[in-house]
Design a protein around this motif. Structure first.
Motif: not given
Length: 181
Positions: A5-17, A84-91, A94-95, A100-102
């Protein structure tokens, strides 16, 4: 989670972005995860199922990062900065750095609304513990307001500095409110 699961989900997020949700295939995800396509299909029924699991996975991963950061600091001020650093700023980062992140964020809202609602509720609960520790009168209500304001700081912002300025204003207002109690 199953062992892949973790491997697939990490890969999926990489591909989606990288490619965008619409253009990503199950084959792309399998290739990125270095597993057989059948393994992906045996673990998840469809690409929307993977996206729903990605929302949960990203939420838990970010929450763990925030909670771990909180263990390293003592004050509400420092805990707010860690969030703030880990969530809204990181998001925001990324965007703005991954084209493709948006689109992915929009797709998450469309394909996984229940998971997005659950993620928001989980974040409010995590943040409420921070406000409870600071003896805030209504920790759940403050956490709800704080989370919504922090996550939405990116909308209409022209650049990262503007996001940071909005978050600094939110932090100042919140700390003043806590001090006034």
């Amino acid at each position: 989670m199953a062992r892949h699961d973790d491997t697939i989900l990490t890969a999926a997020l990489t591909c989606f972005s990288r490619y965008g949700y619409a253009k990503t295939t199950m084959t792309d995800i399998a290739r990125e995860a270095k597993v057989a396509r059948a393994t992906v299909y045996n673990t998840y029924d469809s690409k929307p199922d993977i996206l729903r699991a990605v929302v949960k996975h990203v939420t838990v991963t970010m929450q763990d990062k925030v909670v771990d950061a909180w263990k390293q600091v003592d004050t509400l001020d420092e805990r707010i900065d860690a969030f703030f650093t880990a969530v809204p700023v990181a998001i925001y980062d990324m965007i703005t750095t991954q084209p493709e992140m948006a689109e992915l964020v929009d797709e998450m809202a469309a394909t996984a609304p229940d998971e997005m609602i659950a993620a928001r509720a989980d974040w409010v609960d995590v943040l409420a513990t921070m406000f409870r520790d600071a003896d805030v009168a209504d920790p759940q209500g403050v956490a709800d307001f704080f989370y919504s304001s922090a996550i939405n700081a990116k909308y209409g912002s022209d650049n990262r500095d503007q996001v940071l300025a909005r978050l600094a204003t939110l932090k100042s207002a919140l700390l003043a409110m806590v001090a006034a109690q």
